[in-house]
Design a protein around this motif. Sequence first.
Motif, short mmCIF file in Angstrom:
data_model
loop_
_atom_site.label_atom_id
_atom_site.label_comp_id
_atom_site.label_asym_id
_atom_site.label_seq_id
_atom_site.Cartn_x
_atom_site.Cartn_y
_atom_site.Cartn_z
N ARG A 114 -47.83 7.02 -3.14
CA ARG A 114 -48.31 6.52 -1.46
C ARG A 114 -48.14 5.02 -1.30
N MET A 170 -55.07 9.39 4.72
CA MET A 170 -54.22 10.94 4.94
C MET A 170 -54.70 11.29 4.25
N GLN A 171 -54.33 10.19 2.61
CA GLN A 171 -54.87 10.87 1.44
C GLN A 171 -56.07 11.36 0.82
N VAL A 184 -58.27 12.22 3.28
CA VAL A 184 -58.33 13.47 3.73
C VAL A 184 -57.84 14.85 3.08
N SER A 185 -56.70 14.74 2.75
CA SER A 185 -56.01 15.57 1.75
C SER A 185 -56.89 15.60 0.29
N SER A 186 -56.43 15.11 -0.27
CA SER A 186 -56.99 15.19 -1.59
C SER A 186 -58.67 15.52 -1.84
N GLY A 208 -60.36 16.99 0.50
CA GLY A 208 -60.79 17.30 1.94
C GLY A 208 -61.43 17.18 2.81
N TYR A 214 -62.78 15.79 6.08
CA TYR A 214 -62.38 16.10 7.36
C TYR A 214 -63.37 15.46 8.14
N LEU A 264 -57.86 15.40 13.03
CA LEU A 264 -59.34 14.91 11.79
C LEU A 264 -60.32 16.71 12.14
#
Lengths: 180, 661
Positions: free
Chosen positions: B5, B197-198, B200-202, B204, B206, B229
């Motif tokens: 990223r 964002m990374q 959050v996505s990795s 989880g 929020y 979010l």
Amino acid sequence: MASSLRALLALLTALLSGIAAADQTGPGEYDVKAAYIHHFARLIQWPDGSSREPLRLCLVGGDPFGQALDPIRAETVDGRPWQILPPTEAIAWDRCDVAFISRAAGADLSRILAAIGRRPVLTIGDSEGYGERGVIINFFPENRKIHFEINLAASRRAGLNISSQLLKLARRLPGEGEAR
Amino acid sequence: MTETRSERSSSMLRKLIWAGLLTSAVPLIAFSVLLIGRGWIDGRERMAHELETYAGVIGLNAATAILFDDPQAAAETLAALRTIPTVLGAAIYDRNGKLFAVYPDAARASLPASPPPTGSHRFERTSLNLTREIAFKGETVGRIYLRSDLRPFYREIAKDSGVIFATASITSAAAVLLMIRLQRRIVSPLKDLAQLMQTVSSGGDYSVRAASYGRDEVGVLAEVFNEMLEKIQARDLELAHRRSNLQAQVTRRTDQLRHANRLLERELEERRRTELALHDSEEMFRVMSAAALDAIIMVDREGQLRYWNAAAEAIFGYRAEEVWGWSLREFLVAGESHERFLLTFRHLQATGDQALQGQIFELEALRRDGSIFPAELSLSATTLKEQWVAIGILRDIGERKRAEDYIRRLNEQLERKVRERTQQLLNAQEELVRKEKLAVLGQIAGSVAHELRNPLAVISNAVYFLHAVLPESNATVQEYLGIIDGEVGSADRIVGDLLDSVRTRSPDRLPVDLGQLIQKTLETCQRPSRVEVGLAIPADLPPLLADPLQLQQVLRNLISNAYEAMPEGGILRLEANQDDGWIVVAVRDTGVGLSPVHRDQLFQPLFTTKARGIGLGLVVVKNLMEANGGRIEVDSQPGKGTTFTLWLPQLSEAVAEEHIA
């Protein structure tokens, strides 16, 4: 005596050049001279008022050209066609624009030039010494080629304006001293 | 992941730099190329123009030199080019194209000996060449050729290009530096946002929030991201709640579905089995129907055809799809049996009468080609898809009929043959018996006749003597003598017959006039008074060929038999006819007639119906007829009379001529 010797020499020269010309099988001496006369007329400006048609060439004292003048009969100078007046015709100088004075007329040269006086007539000769004696353009041979001399004083007297280009080509300018 | 990223964001920076660089460099390069190109084109044009001008000026000044054939003057004019260093060489040619003057003298060898074609200038690799006409007062008097050096021009162009590209490069480099500085400011917040964002996505998680970056686009992006979010967090909660509810629901529904499924499967299995059975029976029906040799036809209530099997196609010559909906009566020949069938069919339609089922009709049916054939049709009614239908089975019985006929004919022939053979055998047997009887009889008769002839001759002689010696004896004596004489005659005849019957003389056949012969014979036979004789002999009857004496004997025997058969009187008719090379003679009486039994034995030796007679007369007749190439037949009816018919060969013309000759 001296003059007769000179005439003889001139004759010899003419003969030699004639032979040379014949040898070359190119144009003869008088063919070249006829062409030169035509070119002279193109490079010389006659005073205003004398530009009448046609341009008259008067042959004085004889016709050494024969057929050689035929090509220029068809030519024009600034729109004026040539008219050749043969020596047999009684000469009225006012009618002449160009006067070719042959060698045969040598004895009468002074009288002829005197008769022409200040008339705007381009006098042309092909004899040694004519230039000094007052003929405006005189042919002479050099290195087997035909050259000419220009007597500027004589031309001024006749009121003729000679192109500098022509002057540049003239090898000798006799009478210059006299003019100055 | 993380590296990727961050690499992506650094590559974004690179992309932005590239974009900036390209946007500034492309116009710069284009402009530089344009400048250099322009300089090149303009320079060449300028040089060409200058050379034209020099050629014009020099030409003008050299014209008269050519006119007056003065190369020296021309050379001097050319020498004026000294002041122009780029001019490498020049030449003047006269009117005839001859080299007239050159500049400089050193270049004479390198200049063309005759003028190159006049026209516009020509650029060569390192030189610019030009040839022009020299005119004097509108008249071409010669040509001038000029050669100019291009190398200084090239050097100048190279120098200019260097300067231009250097300037462009420096400008571009400055632009790149500036861009790097400016774009870092844009990219680094984006990079931070990407990092978030990374996370959050990795992870989880929020609950994290992006920092604020002011009110520019990136700031708005961060804000929107934060809102997103928040929404996700809320939705997650709701989802978790619903999921727990859903689980229970799903379990319930799954149980229900499983149950329904099981039911469905059972039902499907049932249906599949039924279908399979149905398919099998259908298949069986199709095979049977197609393989049947009898036409199987189905007709609906309106009498229209609804089914027509392969055999029906073969028998009638119509394909099933052609006759669909036709009436069955189209295929039946009108007639009594047809009417009967139609009546029955209507009755069946109306009542469904079971009694009619299975009844077989014999009908005449019509094929497509118009031929008629006998057929057998049986009908039965049934219900198909709740519709009344009649099933007909029709059989072409033409073949059977023909076979029956043939067998019947054969039987008849056989019976006839058997009868004929039997008759022949019987006849042969009879003949054999007759022959045997004759043979035995012959021996007896020979000796008996021989033995009897002598006494008879003696008696006859004695009677003759008594007649002679007693010419005037009384009537009674005479009568008795007559009786003796008569009886002796008959005895002699009997003996003669007997001998004839066993020893038939070979006939001496001659042309015979039958009429005369019959007349003569009638005269020799004594006609009883109550018998009338009728003759029907055509006058033009041709002669026949026979032994006249033997034929007379035949006739005599038959006539006396006829007389004897009519003791109560009657009519004797003698008829003659021609029949295909035969003369047919009929001897007809109206006497007592013969029983069939007697008739069959008539020609047997020793058979007689008479009170008197030894039963040889007809044997002799038959033998004589056969000896003469003829035959005899008898026809009799008891109480009506008897007719004997004789066939005798007619005299052929050849034979007749032979005999006449």
